[in-house]
Design a protein around this motif. Structure first.
Motif, PDB file in Angstrom:
ATOM      1  N   PHE A  64     -25.201  -1.266   5.387  1.00 51.24           N
ATOM      2  CA  PHE A  64     -26.012  -1.797   4.561  1.00 51.24           C
ATOM      3  C   PHE A  64     -24.226  -2.543   3.818  1.00 51.24           C
ATOM      4  CE2 PHE A  64     -29.199   0.965   5.495  1.00 51.24           C
ATOM      5  CZ  PHE A  64     -30.122   0.814   4.431  1.00 51.24           C
ATOM      6  N   ASP A  68     -27.192  -4.591  -1.173  1.00 53.69           N
ATOM      7  CA  ASP A  68     -28.285  -3.689  -1.470  1.00 53.69           C
ATOM      8  C   ASP A  68     -27.909  -2.367  -1.537  1.00 53.69           C
ATOM      9  OD1 ASP A  68     -28.431  -4.440   2.379  1.00 53.69           O
ATOM     10  OD2 ASP A  68     -27.361  -3.287   1.383  1.00 53.69           O
ATOM     11  N   SER A  71     -30.798   0.136  -2.785  1.00 54.05           N
ATOM     12  CA  SER A  71     -31.820   0.334  -1.826  1.00 54.05           C
ATOM     13  C   SER A  71     -31.975   1.586  -1.481  1.00 54.05           C
ATOM     14  CB  SER A  71     -32.223  -0.650  -0.969  1.00 54.05           C
ATOM     15  OG  SER A  71     -32.267  -2.209  -1.499  1.00 54.05           O
ATOM     16  N   TYR A  73     -33.009   4.152   1.669  1.00 53.30           N
ATOM     17  CA  TYR A  73     -33.172   4.293   3.185  1.00 53.30           C
ATOM     18  C   TYR A  73     -34.441   4.044   3.722  1.00 53.30           C
ATOM     19  CZ  TYR A  73     -31.939   5.862   8.095  1.00 53.30           C
ATOM     20  OH  TYR A  73     -31.266   5.799   9.393  1.00 53.30           O
ATOM     21  N   PRO A  74     -34.583   2.343   4.488  1.00 58.73           N
ATOM     22  CA  PRO A  74     -36.046   2.145   5.378  1.00 58.73           C
ATOM     23  C   PRO A  74     -36.686   2.996   5.953  1.00 58.73           C
ATOM     24  CG  PRO A  74     -34.023   0.836   5.620  1.00 58.73           C
ATOM     25  CD  PRO A  74     -33.725   1.434   5.181  1.00 58.73           C
ATOM     26  N   PRO A  75     -36.201   3.957   6.914  1.00 56.14           N
ATOM     27  CA  PRO A  75     -36.878   4.963   7.456  1.00 56.14           C
ATOM     28  C   PRO A  75     -37.451   5.890   6.705  1.00 56.14           C
ATOM     29  CG  PRO A  75     -35.064   4.794   8.945  1.00 56.14           C
ATOM     30  CD  PRO A  75     -34.960   3.759   7.473  1.00 56.14           C
ATOM     31  N   LEU A  77     -38.457   5.139   3.320  1.00 58.60           N
ATOM     32  CA  LEU A  77     -39.824   4.398   2.552  1.00 58.60           C
ATOM     33  C   LEU A  77     -40.715   4.572   3.655  1.00 58.60           C
ATOM     34  CD1 LEU A  77     -37.649   1.428   1.462  1.00 58.60           C
ATOM     35  CD2 LEU A  77     -39.221   3.542   0.283  1.00 58.60           C
ATOM     36  N   GLU A  78     -40.556   4.177   5.393  1.00 60.16           N
ATOM     37  CA  GLU A  78     -41.963   4.057   5.972  1.00 60.16           C
ATOM     38  C   GLU A  78     -42.105   5.524   5.869  1.00 60.16           C
ATOM     39  OE1 GLU A  78     -39.857   3.188   9.535  1.00 60.16           O
ATOM     40  OE2 GLU A  78     -38.862   0.584   8.887  1.00 60.16           O
ATOM     41  N   ARG A  79     -41.581   6.657   6.560  1.00 63.96           N
ATOM     42  CA  ARG A  79     -42.240   7.838   5.855  1.00 63.96           C
ATOM     43  C   ARG A  79     -43.088   7.957   4.868  1.00 63.96           C
ATOM     44  NH1 ARG A  79     -39.372  13.072   8.135  1.00 63.96           N
ATOM     45  NH2 ARG A  79     -41.012  13.054   8.400  1.00 63.96           N
ATOM     46  N   GLN A  81     -44.929   6.155   3.615  1.00 64.43           N
ATOM     47  CA  GLN A  81     -46.114   4.663   3.076  1.00 64.43           C
ATOM     48  C   GLN A  81     -47.966   5.671   4.098  1.00 64.43           C
ATOM     49  OE1 GLN A  81     -45.688   1.191   2.106  1.00 64.43           O
ATOM     50  NE2 GLN A  81     -43.603   2.251   2.435  1.00 64.43           N
ATOM     51  N   GLN A 144     -42.792   0.933  -4.710  1.00 64.70           N
ATOM     52  CA  GLN A 144     -41.701   0.807  -2.881  1.00 64.70           C
ATOM     53  C   GLN A 144     -43.111   0.780  -2.244  1.00 64.70           C
ATOM     54  OE1 GLN A 144     -37.525  -0.166  -1.788  1.00 64.70           O
ATOM     55  NE2 GLN A 144     -37.262  -0.086  -4.364  1.00 64.70           N
ATOM     56  N   GLU A 146     -46.266   1.320  -1.165  1.00 60.82           N
ATOM     57  CA  GLU A 146     -47.739   0.662  -0.391  1.00 60.82           C
ATOM     58  C   GLU A 146     -49.128   1.062  -1.448  1.00 60.82           C
ATOM     59  OE1 GLU A 146     -50.428  -2.419   1.068  1.00 60.82           O
ATOM     60  OE2 GLU A 146     -48.702  -1.814   2.198  1.00 60.82           O
TER      61      GLU A 146
END
Length: 199
Positions: A64, A68, A71, A73-75, A77-79, A81, A144, A146
């Motif tokens: 990072f 950014d 923002s 932490y991508p993992p 956000l993935e959890r 969704q 963020q 969906e």
């Protein structure tokens, strides 16, 4: 990990879950080796100029940059969704409000009575030891995820002005295709000692 310090020259001591305690003099970027553990990472500001105080410190994970850093932490956000609704109760520390005696507690770290006293996006802590996460940050998180709706818990001691400003903030920033669910505080019927909002 990278520590960034902008516009001033403070002296920082970093300790805790790191390979070794280190002292840095800013401004600039400094690399630290984090060793995962249960202690946490501590930053102690030993010196900062009164005339030009420190305004921003960032701790960046590998991969990072300062651009950014806002923002999630991508993992993480993935959890999230696939969730239909994100509730703000724990994010905004709804059960932590110490406002049951306004004259005594209005200045308490976790009391959210006035809009001016709320957590802002760059408040030094977004943790439950303070006033929880900023509403702007909660909105950003939900936007963020969906198709996720937002379920907000309005602080039980909030003034009318607070509630109106929160409504304006939600209207202006929550994605227009999402639902906004409102709840006054949390479990106001609960007589447990931990639920000051029910008293």
């Amino acid at each position: 990990f990278t520590v960034t310090v902008s516009n001033v020259a403070p002296t920082l001591v970093i300790s805790g879950d790191v390979a070794a305690e280190e002292t840095f003099e800013g401004p600039g970027e400094f690399e630290i080796e984090v060793v995962p553990g249960n202690e946490g990472i501590f930053m102690e500001m030993v010196y900062s100029s009164i005339e030009d105080p420190i305004t921003r410190i960032q701790l960046l994970m590998p991969g990072f940059s300062a651009e950014d850093a806002d923002s999630f932490y991508p993992p993480f956000l993935e959890r999230l969704q696939g969730f239909d609704t994100i509730r703000s109760m724990n994010l905004s520390t709804n059960n932590e409000y110490m406002c049951d005696e306004p004259d005594k507690w209005s200045g308490h770290a976790s009391c959210q009575m006035s809009w001016e006293n709320r957590t802002l996006p760059f408040t030094q802590t977004q943790a439950k030891e303070g006033r929880g996460m900023a509403w702007e940050t909660i909105i950003d998180l939900v936007n963020q995820v969906e198709n996720a709706n937002i379920w907000i818990n309005v602080p039980h001691a909030a003034t009318d002005h607070y509630v109106k400003q929160l409504a304006k903030l939600m209207k202006a920033n929550v994605a227009t295709d999402r639902q906004i669910y409102l709840e006054l505080s949390n479990e106001v019927w609960n007589p447990s000692i931990d639920f000051t909002q029910s008293k």
